[in-house]
Design a protein around this motif. Structure first.
Motif, PDB file in Angstrom:
ATOM      1  N   ASP A  35      14.019 -25.469  42.888  1.00 48.68           N
ATOM      2  CA  ASP A  35      14.249 -24.186  42.246  1.00 48.68           C
ATOM      3  C   ASP A  35      15.167 -23.324  43.100  1.00 48.68           C
ATOM      4  O   ASP A  35      15.328 -23.543  44.294  1.00 48.68           O
ATOM      5  N   CYS A  36      15.793 -22.342  42.466  1.00 49.73           N
ATOM      6  CA  CYS A  36      16.740 -21.454  43.128  1.00 49.73           C
ATOM      7  C   CYS A  36      15.981 -20.508  44.058  1.00 49.73           C
ATOM      8  O   CYS A  36      15.036 -19.843  43.616  1.00 49.73           O
ATOM      9  N   PRO A  37      16.363 -20.443  45.339  1.00 53.80           N
ATOM     10  CA  PRO A  37      15.669 -19.549  46.258  1.00 53.80           C
ATOM     11  C   PRO A  37      15.925 -18.070  45.961  1.00 53.80           C
ATOM     12  O   PRO A  37      15.178 -17.213  46.407  1.00 53.80           O
ATOM     13  N   THR A  38      16.952 -17.766  45.167  1.00 54.60           N
ATOM     14  CA  THR A  38      17.281 -16.381  44.853  1.00 54.60           C
ATOM     15  C   THR A  38      16.523 -15.885  43.631  1.00 54.60           C
ATOM     16  O   THR A  38      15.903 -14.825  43.669  1.00 54.60           O
ATOM     17  N   CYS A  39      16.552 -16.674  42.532  1.00 50.71           N
ATOM     18  CA  CYS A  39      15.936 -16.184  41.286  1.00 50.71           C
ATOM     19  C   CYS A  39      14.769 -17.043  40.808  1.00 50.71           C
ATOM     20  O   CYS A  39      14.093 -16.680  39.851  1.00 50.71           O
ATOM     21  N   GLY A  40      14.534 -18.216  41.430  1.00 47.95           N
ATOM     22  CA  GLY A  40      13.414 -19.065  41.055  1.00 47.95           C
ATOM     23  C   GLY A  40      13.687 -19.995  39.884  1.00 47.95           C
ATOM     24  O   GLY A  40      12.816 -20.757  39.485  1.00 47.95           O
ATOM     25  N   SER A  41      14.878 -19.946  39.330  1.00 48.66           N
ATOM     26  CA  SER A  41      15.215 -20.811  38.200  1.00 48.66           C
ATOM     27  C   SER A  41      15.141 -22.276  38.607  1.00 48.66           C
ATOM     28  O   SER A  41      15.484 -22.647  39.729  1.00 48.66           O
ATOM     29  N   ARG A  42      14.702 -23.120  37.686  1.00 51.19           N
ATOM     30  CA  ARG A  42      14.664 -24.558  37.952  1.00 51.19           C
ATOM     31  C   ARG A  42      15.832 -25.277  37.287  1.00 51.19           C
ATOM     32  O   ARG A  42      15.882 -26.497  37.266  1.00 51.19           O
ATOM     33  N   SER A  43      16.762 -24.494  36.770  1.00 49.53           N
ATOM     34  CA  SER A  43      17.961 -25.051  36.156  1.00 49.53           C
ATOM     35  C   SER A  43      19.022 -25.201  37.244  1.00 49.53           C
ATOM     36  O   SER A  43      19.875 -24.345  37.440  1.00 49.53           O
ATOM     37  N   ILE A  44      18.935 -26.314  37.972  1.00 45.20           N
ATOM     38  CA  ILE A  44      19.750 -26.542  39.164  1.00 45.20           C
ATOM     39  C   ILE A  44      20.599 -27.792  38.969  1.00 45.20           C
ATOM     40  O   ILE A  44      20.163 -28.760  38.365  1.00 45.20           O
ATOM     41  N   GLU A  45      21.809 -27.754  39.520  1.00 43.02           N
ATOM     42  CA  GLU A  45      22.655 -28.937  39.510  1.00 43.02           C
ATOM     43  C   GLU A  45      23.430 -29.011  40.819  1.00 43.02           C
ATOM     44  O   GLU A  45      23.553 -28.023  41.537  1.00 43.02           O
ATOM     45  N   LYS A  46      23.928 -30.206  41.114  1.00 48.07           N
ATOM     46  CA  LYS A  46      24.730 -30.381  42.323  1.00 48.07           C
ATOM     47  C   LYS A  46      26.081 -29.721  42.110  1.00 48.07           C
ATOM     48  O   LYS A  46      26.696 -29.873  41.056  1.00 48.07           O
TER      49      LYS A  46
END
Length: 168
Positions: A35-46
């Motif tokens: 997850d994104c350390p800034t907003c917590g979103s789990r929509s992550i990609e390389k």
């Protein structure tokens, strides 16, 4: 360890992720554990990255003699130094990751590896069908969402874990 530049699709936040291998990244991504350390979103990609290939330990760096155009104003190329686009990782960061790895290892000493059976085992413990005992394993993104919706207390591990049977 392998370091990937990651980007949050929701907020555009860029950050690094450290993984044991490309496969560990894929497994964690599929399980929804990144997850994104800034907003917590789990929509992550390389993010797109330039390769950083290290030199073999038994090889010396070779700097080719520059052409006349590359020589400095004095005409000397003796001061030429090898260059790299590689980013040097601060010592403090390496120490932090090392301490995090130690803490996780200590936490997992008392935990039992249950592999892909993690969702069922976690539910059984949550509903009192099994004795409460620390466990760790793998879960799909859907399983993680369902467990959270059921109120089963779970957490992603900060660093990748190799299944016991795959370790040397």
């Amino acid at each position: 360890m392998i370091v990937f530049d990651l980007i949050c699709r929701d907020g555009g936040h860029k950050f690094e992720g450290w993984f044991g291998s490309s496969g560990d990244y894929e497994d964690q991504q599929l399980a929804g554990l990144i997850d994104c350390p800034t907003c917590g979103s789990r929509s992550i990609e390389k993010a797109v990255m330039a390769p950083n290939v290290g030199m073999k330990a038994n090889r010396r760096s070779v700097v080719s003699k520059p052409s006349v155009k590359e020589e400095d104003a004095s005409g000397s190329a003796e001061d030429a130094q090898p260059v790299s686009k590689a980013v040097e990782i601060p010592t403090e960061y390496n120490e932090l990751v090392g301490k995090l790895a130690e803490a996780q290892a200590k936490m997992l000493e008392e935990s039992k590896w249950v592999g892909a059976d993690f969702p069922e085992q976690a539910r059984a413990i949550h509903y009192g069908e099994k004795d409460a005992t620390p466990i760790h394993g793998t879960a799909s993104t859907d399983d993680v969402v369902e467990l959270e919706e059921e109120g089963v207390e779970i957490m992603p591990l900060p660093l990748p874990v190799k299944p016991p049977k795959s370790q040397n």
